[in-house]
Design a protein around this motif. Sequence first.
Motif, PDB file in Angstrom:
ATOM      1  N   GLN A 227       0.831  -1.192   0.000  1.00 37.90           N
ATOM      2  CA  GLN A 227       0.000   0.000   0.000  1.00 37.90           C
ATOM      3  C   GLN A 227       0.869   1.247   0.000  1.00 37.90           C
ATOM      4  O   GLN A 227       1.891   1.300   0.686  1.00 37.90           O
ATOM      5  N   THR A 228       0.476   2.247  -0.772  1.00 36.38           N
ATOM      6  CA  THR A 228       1.128   3.549  -0.704  1.00 36.38           C
ATOM      7  C   THR A 228       0.611   4.270   0.525  1.00 36.38           C
ATOM      8  O   THR A 228      -0.565   4.634   0.590  1.00 36.38           O
ATOM      9  N   ARG A 229       1.473   4.435   1.509  1.00 40.15           N
ATOM     10  CA  ARG A 229       1.026   5.040   2.772  1.00 40.15           C
ATOM     11  C   ARG A 229       2.196   5.797   3.400  1.00 40.15           C
ATOM     12  O   ARG A 229       3.061   5.204   4.029  1.00 40.15           O
ATOM     13  N   SER A 286      -1.670  -0.856  -3.396  1.00 37.50           N
ATOM     14  CA  SER A 286      -2.980  -0.308  -3.077  1.00 37.50           C
ATOM     15  C   SER A 286      -2.876   1.194  -2.841  1.00 37.50           C
ATOM     16  O   SER A 286      -1.899   1.674  -2.265  1.00 37.50           O
ATOM     17  N   PRO A 287      -3.885   1.958  -3.265  1.00 40.37           N
ATOM     18  CA  PRO A 287      -3.952   3.349  -2.810  1.00 40.37           C
ATOM     19  C   PRO A 287      -4.091   3.359  -1.279  1.00 40.37           C
ATOM     20  O   PRO A 287      -4.456   2.346  -0.679  1.00 40.37           O
ATOM     21  N   THR A 288      -3.820   4.476  -0.670  1.00 40.81           N
ATOM     22  CA  THR A 288      -3.970   4.589   0.777  1.00 40.81           C
ATOM     23  C   THR A 288      -5.400   4.236   1.181  1.00 40.81           C
ATOM     24  O   THR A 288      -6.362   4.790   0.633  1.00 40.81           O
ATOM     25  N   SER A 304     -10.337   6.556  -1.305  1.00 41.24           N
ATOM     26  CA  SER A 304      -9.836   7.826  -0.784  1.00 41.24           C
ATOM     27  C   SER A 304      -9.904   8.984  -1.764  1.00 41.24           C
ATOM     28  O   SER A 304      -9.833  10.142  -1.356  1.00 41.24           O
ATOM     29  N   SER A 307      -8.709   9.565  -8.194  1.00 39.50           N
ATOM     30  CA  SER A 307      -7.556   8.894  -8.804  1.00 39.50           C
ATOM     31  C   SER A 307      -7.383   7.493  -8.227  1.00 39.50           C
ATOM     32  O   SER A 307      -6.986   6.560  -8.943  1.00 39.50           O
ATOM     33  N   ALA A 308      -7.696   7.329  -6.933  1.00 39.03           N
ATOM     34  CA  ALA A 308      -7.618   6.000  -6.323  1.00 39.03           C
ATOM     35  C   ALA A 308      -8.632   5.056  -6.966  1.00 39.03           C
ATOM     36  O   ALA A 308      -8.341   3.879  -7.193  1.00 39.03           O
ATOM     37  N   LEU A 311      -7.333   3.582 -10.109  1.00 36.99           N
ATOM     38  CA  LEU A 311      -6.368   2.508  -9.885  1.00 36.99           C
ATOM     39  C   LEU A 311      -7.064   1.234  -9.440  1.00 36.99           C
ATOM     40  O   LEU A 311      -6.740   0.138  -9.909  1.00 36.99           O
ATOM     41  N   TRP A 312      -8.037   1.357  -8.520  1.00 35.28           N
ATOM     42  CA  TRP A 312      -8.788   0.174  -8.085  1.00 35.28           C
ATOM     43  C   TRP A 312      -9.441  -0.503  -9.297  1.00 35.28           C
ATOM     44  O   TRP A 312      -9.462  -1.738  -9.412  1.00 35.28           O
TER      45      TRP A 312
END
Length: 394
Positions: A227-229, A286-288, A304, A307-308, A311-312
């Motif tokens: 995940q990008t976090r 994963s997006p945040t 979130s 743009s997320a 991606l999903w």
Amino acid sequence: MYRQGTARGTETAWYQGWDLTENERATFRATTIASQQAKRQAIAGECTASKHPIYSPRLDPLDLMPRLHANGLSALSLFSGGGGMDIGFDRAGFGHVASYEIMEGAAAVLRAAHPDWTVYGGDSGDVRRVEWGKYRGKVDVLHGGPPCQPFSNAGRQNGALDVRDMIPEFVRAVKAIRPRVFVCENVSGLATKRFEEYVKSTIIEPLERQYVIRQFILNAADYGVPQTRRRVLFVGFADKEEAARFEIPAPTHRHDQSKGSGHNLPKTMGVREALGLPETGVDALSPTLRSGLTGPRHTTSVLSSVSALKLWNKLGVWPNGVAVDRAAASGYVAKNGDFRLSLPDCLVLQGFPGDWPVQRPVYFALGLIGNSVAPPMAYNLANAVAKALCPAKL
């Protein structure tokens, strides 16, 4: 204008919903009714066959945090939430002093996971009511992630004007306890120019005479979390020599957003690989994951941003209407046929043990997951702190 939530676990003003217009309420109501109807049909078996079987994850987050022997150091946890920071320090060999968390539902999860821990929840977990001097001389590391909503986009970034700003309470605890090290975590928004003066006046100036303070940003994906976090960390050492030994934890994994060297590191899994989904030729971090306790209403979505969502969609994963378990997710077909997430899946994507005992309601469990520090990131930070405090043992 904020209004206080009354649903389970959100009695405190720290976790508030938003007042909505009648049109907004009507839109949300229509969406909710349609979702509830689809869910009832799925439970009753009135839907078509499941779009996907029940998959087994390929990633076990515990593999990212091998349990280390006790290092003789102690850690006290504030704003413990779902337990992300607590897990990391525990797996790194720190002795658990106590956890303080105002949401009783969150405290119940910590007790269920570790009956041997001392956990204060509800009124007794309210850090504003605690006289911290009783811990002086008994704590090596004081860590915590004060509520992030005052500094996040979802929380409208009102900073010190937000009643949920508890960073001053964290600073009060540090000054009273005088631990060898403090670790304060928050959203990366706190590190922006908008809050530069706030950080200086609220964190740095009150503590810089007693502590050598480092500020830096970590990305959970650098430590194997799919995940990008990104989160900002403030780490303060009371001893200058120990401060000089401290090194920001280096990445243990590489991923598509990695910077610099590290090509020999193992690759951070993407969402589909981590969850054991069939290959489609497209995979990514994963997006945040958003918290189910923020935004205009409590929600079972981890989405979130726009743009997320894009991606999903590319990943073939449905981020809304997270199901309580994998069996329920398999039978609850998403409109577009994408893979529906479950609570155990979200735990994996956040770096939690897959059996961490988050509980219903789903929005509350997602709130605990989405608000938490990714445990593998906390684990690597805990190791770096331990090496600075007692290098001869490690």
